[in-house]
Design an enzyme around this catalytic site. Structure first.
Site, mmCIF file in Angstrom:
data_model
loop_
_atom_site.group_PDB
_atom_site.id
_atom_site.type_symbol
_atom_site.label_atom_id
_atom_site.label_comp_id
_atom_site.label_asym_id
_atom_site.label_seq_id
_atom_site.Cartn_x
_atom_site.Cartn_y
_atom_site.Cartn_z
ATOM 1 N N ASP A 94 5.717 2.498 7.434
ATOM 2 C CA ASP A 94 4.495 1.754 7.109
ATOM 3 C C ASP A 94 3.746 2.600 6.081
ATOM 4 O OD1 ASP A 94 2.001 0.562 7.013
ATOM 5 O OD2 ASP A 94 1.437 1.126 9.046
ATOM 6 N N GLU A 112 -5.318 1.684 1.977
ATOM 7 C CA GLU A 112 -5.221 0.522 2.872
ATOM 8 C C GLU A 112 -5.544 0.912 4.299
ATOM 9 O OE1 GLU A 112 -3.026 -2.364 5.604
ATOM 10 O OE2 GLU A 112 -2.944 -0.197 5.468
ATOM 11 N N GLU A 113 -5.053 2.075 4.703
ATOM 12 C CA GLU A 113 -5.157 2.478 6.112
ATOM 13 C C GLU A 113 -6.587 2.782 6.540
ATOM 14 O OE1 GLU A 113 -2.922 2.107 8.176
ATOM 15 O OE2 GLU A 113 -0.956 2.324 7.231
ATOM 16 N N HIS A 138 2.333 4.259 13.231
ATOM 17 C CA HIS A 138 1.302 5.300 13.108
ATOM 18 C C HIS A 138 1.551 6.491 14.030
ATOM 19 C CE1 HIS A 138 -1.958 2.620 11.023
ATOM 20 N NE2 HIS A 138 -0.731 2.373 10.583
ATOM 21 N N HIS A 148 0.834 -1.214 0.000
ATOM 22 C CA HIS A 148 0.000 0.000 0.000
ATOM 23 C C HIS A 148 0.863 1.255 0.000
ATOM 24 C CE1 HIS A 148 0.145 1.258 4.335
ATOM 25 N NE2 HIS A 148 0.216 -0.027 4.620
ATOM 26 N N ASP A 152 4.222 -5.473 3.828
ATOM 27 C CA ASP A 152 3.857 -4.338 4.669
ATOM 28 C C ASP A 152 4.912 -4.144 5.750
ATOM 29 O OD1 ASP A 152 2.261 -2.315 5.945
ATOM 30 O OD2 ASP A 152 0.466 -3.306 5.193
HETATM 31 ZN ZN LIG Z 1 0.694 -0.762 6.530
#
Ligand SMILES: [Zn+2]
Length: 350
Positions: free
Chosen positions: A173, A202-203, A316, A70, A225
């Site tokens: 990520d 994706e998130e 994140h 992603h 990922d």
């Molecule tokens: Zn990811």
């Protein structure tokens, strides 16, 4: 076998410094399109913005292998203009709002600098400082000269840095996955048809991968990922049993996560490949979270799927940290596993 050195590091740096919050992946898509020029038989951008690149192998009975990475990252969307350069915003993707105040951000396509304002310690009481500031009380402040439009995205302003064996950056990520997939296209194994999907959104629910898997119609899918490590020693002396993955232990092979039960034949194939080639790997601990595999395995009449991730700490947030060796070994394991892949793997017992 793929080379691994300065060129790969430069590519990762460029990808991490680009801004591509879900639904606004253009900057990373542009880099991908430039990097993969001439590497695939066919490249197209689909209706949602996924980059789909296919490269046929040679020989008979080649498995059609979808590899997905992603392009999007978690971030913010401006939703209301309070004047004076102050904007209300929503979170895009999963984020802990406790971590937001005081962070520098970049807004919109011009990367306008801003900050998620936080009241200074001088102006708060001890009671204030115990409370979590709710999202609707936070603002992105770009100053009165700053230009921004509602709907534009913002990302953390962290610049990519390397310190010996580690890299520190935002959006590892999943720029790790994107860079890995570019390198795999550059060194595509000839025993498979490689169906590369650089996916969007994706998130916010594995959305791009869903349509990409439908279009590519693969025999099997692998999501590439980056996954949280949480491997710090517990501070109270207790054993850390919630590590998920550990830095320095190699690529994380998934057996299960919040969205997918990995196909055991594919897990076994990668484990055997790693053992045969002497590449370290680890099994990601089951639990929450999901990858593009969560959409891929439910596409069409079902697609045997698996995820492989580079471990990182501080998912994140504004700054993640990861080991370059783990990335290198992820690339080597995937390359080794793919070059040994035949249809017989999927004909085996589950
Ligand atoms: Zn990811």
């Amino acid at each position: 076998m793929a080379a691994f050195g300065n060129a790969q590091l430069k590519l990762l740096e460029k990808l991490c410094n680009a801004c591509a919050v879900s639904g606004d992946e253009g900057e990373v898509r542009q880099i991908v399109l430039e990097e993969i020029q001439g590497l695939a038989d066919e490249v197209r951008v689909d209706a949602l913005g996924n980059v789909l690149a296919t490269k046929a192998g040679r020989g008979r009975n080649r498995p059609r292998v979808m590899l997905s990475a992603h392009m999007d990252e978690v971030g913010f969307m401006l939703v209301a203009d309070d004047g004076d350069g102050l904007f209300r915003f929503e979170i895009v993707g999963g984020m802990d709002i406790r971590q937001l105040p005081g962070k520098a951000v970049l807004v919109g396509p011009d990367h306008t600098p801003g900050v998620i304002g936080a009241r200074p310690i001088h102006l708060t009481t001890a009671e204030d400082r115990k409370r979590v500031i709710p999202l609707d009380a936070l603002r992105i402040d770009i100053g009165p000269a700053g230009k921004a439009k509602l709907g534009q995205r913002a990302t953390f302003a962290t610049r990519f840095q390397r310190n010996g064996p580690v890299v520190i950056a935002k959006a590892l990520d999943n720029r790790f996955g994107v860079a890995t997939l570019i390198e795999l296209l550059r060194n595509a194994p000839e025993n498979i048809d490689l169906l590369a999907a650089f996916t969007v959104q994706e998130e916010i629910g594995l959305r791009g991968a869903k349509v990409a898997a439908h279009a590519l119609d693969p025999d099997l899918g692998i999501a590439i990922d980056s996954t949280p490590a949480n491997d710090l020693p517990a501070h109270d002396g207790e054993e850390n049993t919630t590590y998920n993955t550990r830095l320095g232990c190699g690529p994380a092979i998934y057996i299960a996560d919040g969205s997918t039960l990995s196909d055991p034949r594919l897990v076994r194939h990668l484990e055997l490949s790693g053992e045969a080639l002497g590449i370290p790997f680890q099994i990601r601990q089951p639990g929450g979270g999901g990858t593009d595999a969560g959409s891929i395995h439910k596409a069409r009449a079902g697609v045997p799927s698996l995820s492989v991730s580079v471990p990182h700490r501080y998912a994140h947030t504004a700054a993640l940290i990861a080991r370059l060796d783990d990335w290198k070994n992820t690339l080597l394991l995937l390359q080794g596993g793919l070059s040994r892949l035949t249809r017989a793997v999927l004909a085996g017992e589950r």
